[in-house]
Write a protein that holds these residues in place. Structure first.
Motif, PDB file in Angstrom:
ATOM      1  N   GLN A  41     -28.220 -26.695  -7.938  1.00  0.00           N
ATOM      2  CA  GLN A  41     -29.290 -26.754  -9.048  1.00  0.00           C
ATOM      3  C   GLN A  41     -29.226 -27.701  -9.789  1.00  0.00           C
ATOM      4  O   GLN A  41     -28.456 -28.375 -10.285  1.00  0.00           O
ATOM      5  CB  GLN A  41     -29.059 -25.485 -10.194  1.00  0.00           C
ATOM      6  N   ASP A  42     -30.519 -28.537 -10.237  1.00  0.00           N
ATOM      7  CA  ASP A  42     -30.635 -29.468 -10.950  1.00  0.00           C
ATOM      8  C   ASP A  42     -30.389 -29.107 -12.496  1.00  0.00           C
ATOM      9  O   ASP A  42     -31.068 -28.190 -12.843  1.00  0.00           O
ATOM     10  CB  ASP A  42     -32.144 -30.080 -10.919  1.00  0.00           C
ATOM     11  N   THR A  43     -29.496 -29.956 -13.361  1.00  0.00           N
ATOM     12  CA  THR A  43     -29.213 -29.687 -14.585  1.00  0.00           C
ATOM     13  C   THR A  43     -30.231 -30.109 -15.506  1.00  0.00           C
ATOM     14  O   THR A  43     -30.160 -30.078 -16.841  1.00  0.00           O
ATOM     15  CB  THR A  43     -27.781 -29.825 -14.874  1.00  0.00           C
ATOM     16  N   GLY A  44     -30.967 -31.010 -14.991  1.00  0.00           N
ATOM     17  CA  GLY A  44     -31.972 -31.583 -16.085  1.00  0.00           C
ATOM     18  C   GLY A  44     -31.396 -32.956 -16.741  1.00  0.00           C
ATOM     19  O   GLY A  44     -31.950 -33.783 -17.167  1.00  0.00           O
ATOM     20  N   GLN A  45     -29.823 -33.070 -16.417  1.00  0.00           N
ATOM     21  CA  GLN A  45     -29.321 -34.416 -17.050  1.00  0.00           C
ATOM     22  C   GLN A  45     -29.321 -35.585 -16.104  1.00  0.00           C
ATOM     23  O   GLN A  45     -29.539 -35.271 -14.689  1.00  0.00           O
ATOM     24  CB  GLN A  45     -27.878 -34.054 -17.345  1.00  0.00           C
ATOM     25  N   THR A  46     -28.984 -36.833 -16.615  1.00  0.00           N
ATOM     26  CA  THR A  46     -29.087 -37.765 -15.781  1.00  0.00           C
ATOM     27  C   THR A  46     -27.756 -38.716 -15.986  1.00  0.00           C
ATOM     28  O   THR A  46     -27.295 -38.395 -17.286  1.00  0.00           O
ATOM     29  CB  THR A  46     -30.096 -38.840 -15.817  1.00  0.00           C
ATOM     30  N   VAL A  47     -27.312 -39.311 -14.973  1.00  0.00           N
ATOM     31  CA  VAL A  47     -25.939 -40.200 -15.592  1.00  0.00           C
ATOM     32  C   VAL A  47     -26.175 -41.514 -14.699  1.00  0.00           C
ATOM     33  O   VAL A  47     -26.822 -41.758 -13.797  1.00  0.00           O
ATOM     34  CB  VAL A  47     -24.803 -39.486 -14.907  1.00  0.00           C
ATOM     35  N   GLN A  48     -25.550 -42.612 -15.519  1.00  0.00           N
ATOM     36  CA  GLN A  48     -25.493 -44.072 -14.970  1.00  0.00           C
ATOM     37  C   GLN A  48     -24.193 -44.124 -14.241  1.00  0.00           C
ATOM     38  O   GLN A  48     -23.250 -44.023 -14.781  1.00  0.00           O
ATOM     39  CB  GLN A  48     -25.480 -44.906 -16.048  1.00  0.00           C
ATOM     40  N   GLN A  49     -24.310 -44.413 -12.973  1.00  0.00           N
ATOM     41  CA  GLN A  49     -22.886 -44.688 -12.314  1.00  0.00           C
ATOM     42  C   GLN A  49     -23.206 -46.085 -11.347  1.00  0.00           C
ATOM     43  O   GLN A  49     -24.149 -46.136 -10.671  1.00  0.00           O
ATOM     44  CB  GLN A  49     -23.005 -43.544 -11.058  1.00  0.00           C
ATOM     45  N   ASP A  50     -22.459 -47.248 -11.615  1.00  0.00           N
ATOM     46  CA  ASP A  50     -22.385 -48.194 -10.563  1.00  0.00           C
ATOM     47  C   ASP A  50     -23.561 -48.858 -10.412  1.00  0.00           C
ATOM     48  O   ASP A  50     -24.162 -49.124  -9.366  1.00  0.00           O
ATOM     49  CB  ASP A  50     -21.776 -47.409  -9.417  1.00  0.00           C
ATOM     50  N   GLY A  51     -24.330 -48.911 -11.601  1.00  0.00           N
ATOM     51  CA  GLY A  51     -25.684 -49.840 -11.585  1.00  0.00           C
ATOM     52  C   GLY A  51     -26.796 -48.955 -11.314  1.00  0.00           C
ATOM     53  O   GLY A  51     -27.936 -49.419 -11.172  1.00  0.00           O
ATOM     54  N   VAL A  56     -28.189 -35.218 -12.324  1.00  0.00           N
ATOM     55  CA  VAL A  56     -26.856 -34.385 -12.195  1.00  0.00           C
ATOM     56  C   VAL A  56     -27.199 -32.996 -11.547  1.00  0.00           C
ATOM     57  O   VAL A  56     -28.183 -32.437 -12.079  1.00  0.00           O
ATOM     58  CB  VAL A  56     -26.199 -34.150 -13.366  1.00  0.00           C
ATOM     59  N   VAL A  57     -26.628 -32.473 -10.649  1.00  0.00           N
ATOM     60  CA  VAL A  57     -26.900 -31.112 -10.148  1.00  0.00           C
ATOM     61  C   VAL A  57     -25.770 -30.566  -9.985  1.00  0.00           C
ATOM     62  O   VAL A  57     -24.352 -31.137 -10.376  1.00  0.00           O
ATOM     63  CB  VAL A  57     -27.512 -31.082  -8.532  1.00  0.00           C
ATOM     64  N   SER A  58     -25.482 -29.026  -9.863  1.00  0.00           N
ATOM     65  CA  SER A  58     -24.371 -28.284 -10.061  1.00  0.00           C
ATOM     66  C   SER A  58     -23.706 -28.201  -8.788  1.00  0.00           C
ATOM     67  O   SER A  58     -23.818 -27.197  -8.028  1.00  0.00           O
ATOM     68  CB  SER A  58     -24.741 -26.805 -10.367  1.00  0.00           C
ATOM     69  N   GLY A  59     -23.270 -29.322  -8.019  1.00  0.00           N
ATOM     70  CA  GLY A  59     -22.496 -29.172  -6.827  1.00  0.00           C
ATOM     71  C   GLY A  59     -23.073 -29.535  -5.821  1.00  0.00           C
ATOM     72  O   GLY A  59     -24.418 -29.627  -5.546  1.00  0.00           O
ATOM     73  N   GLY A  60     -22.583 -29.750  -4.441  1.00  0.00           N
ATOM     74  CA  GLY A  60     -23.077 -30.338  -3.179  1.00  0.00           C
ATOM     75  C   GLY A  60     -21.992 -31.220  -2.714  1.00  0.00           C
ATOM     76  O   GLY A  60     -20.953 -31.290  -3.247  1.00  0.00           O
ATOM     77  N   THR A  61     -22.176 -31.504  -1.534  1.00  0.00           N
ATOM     78  CA  THR A  61     -21.414 -32.348  -0.671  1.00  0.00           C
ATOM     79  C   THR A  61     -21.711 -33.814  -1.034  1.00  0.00           C
ATOM     80  O   THR A  61     -22.984 -34.359  -0.753  1.00  0.00           O
ATOM     81  CB  THR A  61     -21.654 -32.160   0.974  1.00  0.00           C
ATOM     82  N   THR A  62     -20.954 -34.693  -1.253  1.00  0.00           N
ATOM     83  CA  THR A  62     -21.185 -36.014  -1.871  1.00  0.00           C
ATOM     84  C   THR A  62     -20.630 -36.927  -0.518  1.00  0.00           C
ATOM     85  O   THR A  62     -19.926 -36.601   0.368  1.00  0.00           O
ATOM     86  CB  THR A  62     -20.103 -36.430  -3.138  1.00  0.00           C
ATOM     87  N   ARG A  63     -21.116 -38.056  -0.723  1.00  0.00           N
ATOM     88  CA  ARG A  63     -20.493 -39.248   0.171  1.00  0.00           C
ATOM     89  C   ARG A  63     -18.893 -39.375   0.158  1.00  0.00           C
ATOM     90  O   ARG A  63     -18.435 -39.282   1.368  1.00  0.00           O
ATOM     91  CB  ARG A  63     -20.829 -40.489  -0.289  1.00  0.00           C
ATOM     92  N   ILE A  64     -18.316 -39.268  -1.008  1.00  0.00           N
ATOM     93  CA  ILE A  64     -16.860 -39.281  -0.941  1.00  0.00           C
ATOM     94  C   ILE A  64     -16.224 -37.947  -0.061  1.00  0.00           C
ATOM     95  O   ILE A  64     -15.134 -37.987   0.406  1.00  0.00           O
ATOM     96  CB  ILE A  64     -16.275 -39.556  -2.326  1.00  0.00           C
TER      97      ILE A  64
END
Lengths: 249, 245
Positions: A41-51, A56-64
């Motif tokens: 689920q989309d939490t409605g928030q955003t985050v800055q990472q690495d430019g 922000v979502v509540s979980g999922g499979t990431t690249r890492i």
């Protein structure tokens, strides 16, 4: 009376196997936390990472997550080959914020695939220099202990572009390849800056298809297995399987 | 007393699984008065060369053909030995031309032992080893110094072959010797101490000396070289020629 088999009592010397060292030089910068499948689920928030800016979502499979899974596949495939498992040595060096030697050189038997976490910027230049130094140090150790070894590999994976100075590192890669000190392979994940990768890597950088980390790592293990089985006269021509299964060419 | 010689080449398991033939070769013969001279030639074809088994076999055959003309005086000098290697190399180059391939495609290492009644000459280009038995001790004539990488070595077809020839004349009566390719190096040599591994050679030479009928050892010897305990340690071609008198 038992018949002694002729030559049955010929003893075999025990000598250490020649070593096949490989540095896995892995980008764990913030962008590797990007979710690529099963987004929650989309939490409605955003985050800055690495430019970049991310939702922000509540979980999922990431690249890492996929990278970590790939490391486990790498280990499993190596362990299936008893000669390679005795010869291949792995070191994991990550770069995300800082450069870390997460796993100094160990044989395949002692290698426990790490669970890497993504964070920070992309100090690619410093990471490459550290990997090159690690390889030189390892060779010094081999020579001191009378161990034979194959040409070391540095397998470099990134999904971005350097946030530090990288020209010295690029020059050292070129010099190392020219003098056959190591073989440097670069893989760019979606979003990687291939123009810069082409200036760093002498060999054509490979483009990871989608997020097929697992296929890539199995290919890497099989390639290392080929090298570790090769005999004199094959140094320049170890036949590697085509990377077409995981790289778009 | 004459020589008893036993030799065999067995394809490595890696070669068999890739359906590549054995790229090792060997030849030996006795000659001279009362067969008092023995020569052993062993060659290991380069894994990446397309005609390596041709190169290795031809090199051994040429050594056998030509050595008698160099014995005794010439072969006991470095120049004489180099001249012999050059002749064998020329035969490889000529064959490469006949086959219309680059000489590199016939690349192989070369090990040569020529032993007379009271003297001997040894030469080696590339890896593998020659081991002499002297009483209870075993001596490696040329310790295999690797090129930097475990899968690299020097070859007879190299332009700088003269620089790679290692040569040693011996004024002694040799009664036990073994010549083998690098597939057996890590099993027959002790790398920590840079010596031959006595546990390998002592039983080998004893077995050959004690055999009433050396012919009966041919099959067991092949089985030994192709045995599981050897194949779990090396997947390369294995050649071993050994002799006693």
């Amino acid at each position: 009376m038992a018949e002694q088999q002729p030559f049955g009592d010929v003893g075999l010397a025990s000598n250490p196997e020649p070593r096949c060292p490989c540095v896995l030089l892995l980008d764990v910068s913030g962008s590797m936390a990007e979710i690529v499948a099963n987004a929650g689920q989309d939490t409605g928030q955003t985050v800055q990472q690495d430019g970049k800016t991310y939702r922000v979502v509540s979980g999922g499979t990431t690249r890492i997550d996929l990278l970590n899974e790939g490391l486990r596949s790498y280990h499993a495939d190596l362990m299936g080959d008893s000669l390679a498992a005795q010869r291949v040595e792995v070191s994991v060096i990550t770069f995300g914020g800082s450069v870390q030697t997460v796993i100094p050189f160990v044989t395949a038997h002692e290698f426990t695939p790490p669970t890497l976490v993504a964070n920070g910027e992309t100090p690619m230049g410093a990471a490459i220099l550290q990997a090159i130094e690690a390889v030189e140090e390892r060779k010094r150790l081999y020579k001191q202990n009378g161990l034979h070894y194959y040409r070391p590999w540095i397998f470099f994976i990134t999904d971005g572009e350097p946030t530090d100075a990288w020209q010295t590192a690029a020059a050292k890669v070129r010099e190392g390849e020219k003098n056959k000190k190591f073989a440097f392979f670069a893989v760019g994940v979606e979003g990687a800056n291939f123009d810069i990768l082409r200036q760093i890597s002498v060999r054509e950088p490979l483009h990871l298809k989608g997020y097929s980390f697992r296929e890539m790592f199995v290919w890497l293990s099989q390639s290392q297995r080929s090298v570790s089985h090769s005999n004199p006269g094959q140094e320049d021509q170890v036949k590697l399987a085509s990377p077409a299964g995981w790289a778009s060419l | 007393m004459g020589w008893t010689v036993l030799g065999e080449s067995v394809a490595g398991t890696a070669h068999r699984s890739r359906k590549v033939p054995c790229q090792d070769a060997f030849r030996f013969r006795t000659f001279g008065l009362s067969g008092g001279w023995l020569m052993i030639a062993v060659a290991d074809g380069a894994g990446s060369a397309s005609h390596s088994e041709t190169g290795a076999t031809l090199a051994c055959e040429e050594f056998v053909r030509r050595v008698e003309a160099f014995v005794p005086d010439e072969l006991f000098t470095r120049d004489g030995m180099t001249a012999l290697f050059a002749e064998v190399r020329n035969a490889l180059l000529a064959e490469a031309e006949r086959l219309n391939v680059h000489p590199r495609e016939l690349a192989c290492t070369a090990l040569l032992a020529v032993v007379g009644p009271a003297s001997a000459a040894f030469a080696q280009l590339g890896d593998g080893a020659i081991v002499l038995g002297q009483g209870q001790e075993y001596r490696v004539v040329f310790w295999p110094e690797p090129a930097e990488y475990a899968n690299a070595t020097d070859f007879l077809t190299d332009d700088s072959f003269r620089d790679w020839i290692r040569f040693e004349p011996v004024t002694d009566s040799i009664t036990e010797l073994a010549v083998f390719t690098d597939g057996l190096q890590r099993l027959a040599l002790d790398f920590a101490n840079r010596t031959a591994y006595p546990g390998f050679f002592r039983p080998l030479f004893s077995e050959l000396r004690a055999a009433a009928d050396p012919e009966s050892l041919v099959e067991p010897f092949r089985s030994f070289l192709d045995s599981e305990r050897i194949n779990e340690r090396t997947d390369d071609d294995k050649t071993l020629v050994f002799a006693v008198r």
